[in-house]
Design a protein around this motif. Structure first.
Motif, PDB file in Angstrom:
ATOM      1  N   VAL A  59       0.833  -1.204   0.000  1.00  0.00           N
ATOM      2  CA  VAL A  59       0.000   0.000   0.000  1.00  0.00           C
ATOM      3  C   VAL A  59       0.871   1.258   0.000  1.00  0.00           C
ATOM      4  O   VAL A  59       0.510   2.266   0.592  1.00  0.00           O
ATOM      5  CB  VAL A  59      -0.978   0.015   1.203  1.00  0.00           C
ATOM      6  CG1 VAL A  59      -1.988  -1.096   1.082  1.00  0.00           C
ATOM      7  CG2 VAL A  59      -0.216  -0.074   2.530  1.00  0.00           C
ATOM      8  N   SER A  60       2.010   1.192  -0.697  1.00  0.00           N
ATOM      9  CA  SER A  60       2.880   2.370  -0.753  1.00  0.00           C
ATOM     10  C   SER A  60       2.152   3.578  -1.330  1.00  0.00           C
ATOM     11  O   SER A  60       2.466   4.720  -0.983  1.00  0.00           O
ATOM     12  CB  SER A  60       4.126   2.068  -1.592  1.00  0.00           C
ATOM     13  OG  SER A  60       4.937   1.106  -0.958  1.00  0.00           O
ATOM     14  N   HIS A  61       1.172   3.323  -2.206  1.00  0.00           N
ATOM     15  CA  HIS A  61       0.401   4.427  -2.762  1.00  0.00           C
ATOM     16  C   HIS A  61      -0.343   5.196  -1.679  1.00  0.00           C
ATOM     17  O   HIS A  61      -0.714   6.359  -1.876  1.00  0.00           O
ATOM     18  CB  HIS A  61      -0.602   3.901  -3.792  1.00  0.00           C
ATOM     19  CG  HIS A  61      -1.570   2.897  -3.234  1.00  0.00           C
ATOM     20  ND1 HIS A  61      -1.228   1.577  -3.030  1.00  0.00           N
ATOM     21  CD2 HIS A  61      -2.853   3.012  -2.825  1.00  0.00           C
ATOM     22  CE1 HIS A  61      -2.262   0.926  -2.534  1.00  0.00           C
ATOM     23  NE2 HIS A  61      -3.269   1.774  -2.390  1.00  0.00           N
ATOM     24  N   SER A  62      -0.569   4.558  -0.539  1.00  0.00           N
ATOM     25  CA  SER A  62      -1.225   5.238   0.576  1.00  0.00           C
ATOM     26  C   SER A  62      -0.225   5.814   1.573  1.00  0.00           C
ATOM     27  O   SER A  62      -0.633   6.494   2.516  1.00  0.00           O
ATOM     28  CB  SER A  62      -2.160   4.259   1.300  1.00  0.00           C
ATOM     29  OG  SER A  62      -3.325   4.031   0.540  1.00  0.00           O
ATOM     30  N   ILE A  63       1.043   5.533   1.381  1.00  0.00           N
ATOM     31  CA  ILE A  63       2.077   6.048   2.274  1.00  0.00           C
ATOM     32  C   ILE A  63       2.698   7.316   1.718  1.00  0.00           C
ATOM     33  O   ILE A  63       2.951   8.279   2.456  1.00  0.00           O
ATOM     34  CB  ILE A  63       3.176   4.992   2.511  1.00  0.00           C
ATOM     35  CG1 ILE A  63       2.570   3.672   3.007  1.00  0.00           C
ATOM     36  CG2 ILE A  63       4.227   5.514   3.481  1.00  0.00           C
ATOM     37  CD1 ILE A  63       1.801   3.785   4.299  1.00  0.00           C
ATOM     38  N   TYR A  64       2.919   7.357   0.403  1.00  0.00           N
ATOM     39  CA  TYR A  64       3.649   8.488  -0.165  1.00  0.00           C
ATOM     40  C   TYR A  64       2.910   9.824  -0.107  1.00  0.00           C
ATOM     41  O   TYR A  64       3.571  10.872  -0.051  1.00  0.00           O
ATOM     42  CB  TYR A  64       4.113   8.154  -1.581  1.00  0.00           C
ATOM     43  CG  TYR A  64       5.365   7.301  -1.542  1.00  0.00           C
ATOM     44  CD1 TYR A  64       6.580   7.854  -1.142  1.00  0.00           C
ATOM     45  CD2 TYR A  64       5.333   5.956  -1.860  1.00  0.00           C
ATOM     46  CE1 TYR A  64       7.727   7.089  -1.065  1.00  0.00           C
ATOM     47  CE2 TYR A  64       6.481   5.177  -1.789  1.00  0.00           C
ATOM     48  CZ  TYR A  64       7.678   5.753  -1.389  1.00  0.00           C
ATOM     49  OH  TYR A  64       8.808   4.995  -1.303  1.00  0.00           O
ATOM     50  N   PRO A  65       1.577   9.876  -0.097  1.00  0.00           N
ATOM     51  CA  PRO A  65       0.951  11.176   0.168  1.00  0.00           C
ATOM     52  C   PRO A  65       1.351  11.741   1.527  1.00  0.00           C
ATOM     53  O   PRO A  65       1.585  12.945   1.666  1.00  0.00           O
ATOM     54  CB  PRO A  65      -0.551  10.854   0.097  1.00  0.00           C
ATOM     55  CG  PRO A  65      -0.636   9.713  -0.853  1.00  0.00           C
ATOM     56  CD  PRO A  65       0.578   8.879  -0.547  1.00  0.00           C
ATOM     57  N   ALA A  66       1.459  10.871   2.543  1.00  0.00           N
ATOM     58  CA  ALA A  66       1.901  11.332   3.863  1.00  0.00           C
ATOM     59  C   ALA A  66       3.352  11.778   3.814  1.00  0.00           C
ATOM     60  O   ALA A  66       3.737  12.768   4.447  1.00  0.00           O
ATOM     61  CB  ALA A  66       1.717  10.215   4.890  1.00  0.00           C
ATOM     62  N   VAL A  67       4.167  11.055   3.050  1.00  0.00           N
ATOM     63  CA  VAL A  67       5.576  11.433   2.901  1.00  0.00           C
ATOM     64  C   VAL A  67       5.689  12.815   2.270  1.00  0.00           C
ATOM     65  O   VAL A  67       6.453  13.664   2.730  1.00  0.00           O
ATOM     66  CB  VAL A  67       6.329  10.391   2.055  1.00  0.00           C
ATOM     67  CG1 VAL A  67       7.722  10.886   1.683  1.00  0.00           C
ATOM     68  CG2 VAL A  67       6.429   9.065   2.817  1.00  0.00           C
TER      69      VAL A  67
END
Length: 205
Positions: free
Chosen positions: A123-131
């Motif tokens: 679910v990296s697609h859901s992590i990178y917005p936070a990054v």
């Protein structure tokens, strides 16, 4: 201690943010770190799963160990022709490669290392917005950052240093501190070369 300059707005932050690889040794106040992280957790995620976790490392010995792991991973990538990404690396200018190598030798000295993790695999697609929220918020407060991924190639060792459970996935690392280099403006390709309306156009023809 360095103090943050006046906060800048989101568009100025985006237009002047750059990958910072040179930092001053001054510590970053905990309240500023918390403020940056609070901006990060505001990002959207799939099904509002809020999978991102942030491990803030300010302990000097742990930063040193993480720095050694980062350097080891980079040296392996540089010396292994079959390693992922090395073909791209070989095509870069020598100056760019040397700057990356120089940073690998000192990353453990950056005042703050943030290891970004996920409670779910894939679910990296859901992590990178936070990054990205984190990076922009840091710039807004006058803090420098750079997104790194080499710690993922030493995931087991990083887990051992930081006590990260086996079912938590390491996504990336973000060094953060007071920059020893100025912010932008940054050089980017013009919008006309990278954005299309309704139909793909090959600008290289």
């Amino acid at each position: 201690m360095n103090q943050a300059t006046a906060e800048v707005g989101v568009f100025e932050a985006m237009h002047t943010q750059r990958a910072v690889r040179r930092y001053r040794p001054d510590p970053v106040p905990d309240e500023m770190i918390a403020r940056v992280l609070d901006a990060a957790i505001r990002a959207p995620s799939a099904i509002n799963g809020q999978f991102a976790r942030f491990l803030v490392v300010t302990d000097a010995e742990k930063r040193r160990q993480l720095g050694e792991l980062y350097l080891d991973a980079q040296q392996e990538a540089y010396n292994n022709p079959a390693a992922a990404g090395t073909e791209w690396l070989r095509n870069q200018e020598a100056e760019i490669v040397e700057k990356a190598a120089e940073f690998a030798r000192v990353i453990g000295e950056v005042p703050v290392l943030i290891i970004v993790c996920s409670t779910q695999r894939g679910v990296s697609h859901s992590i990178y917005p936070a990054v990205q929220n984190l990076l922009v918020a840091a710039r807004s407060l006058g803090l420098g950052t750079v997104l790194t991924t080499l710690h993922t190639f030493r995931a087991d060792e990083v887990r051992a240093v930081l006590g990260i459970p086996d079912d938590v996935h390491i996504v990336c690392g973000i060094p953060m501190g007071w920059p020893a280099v100025p912010f932008g403006p940054v050089r980017r390709r013009p919008l006309s070369e990278v954005a299309y309306w309704n139909h793909w156009e090959d600008h290289d023809e």
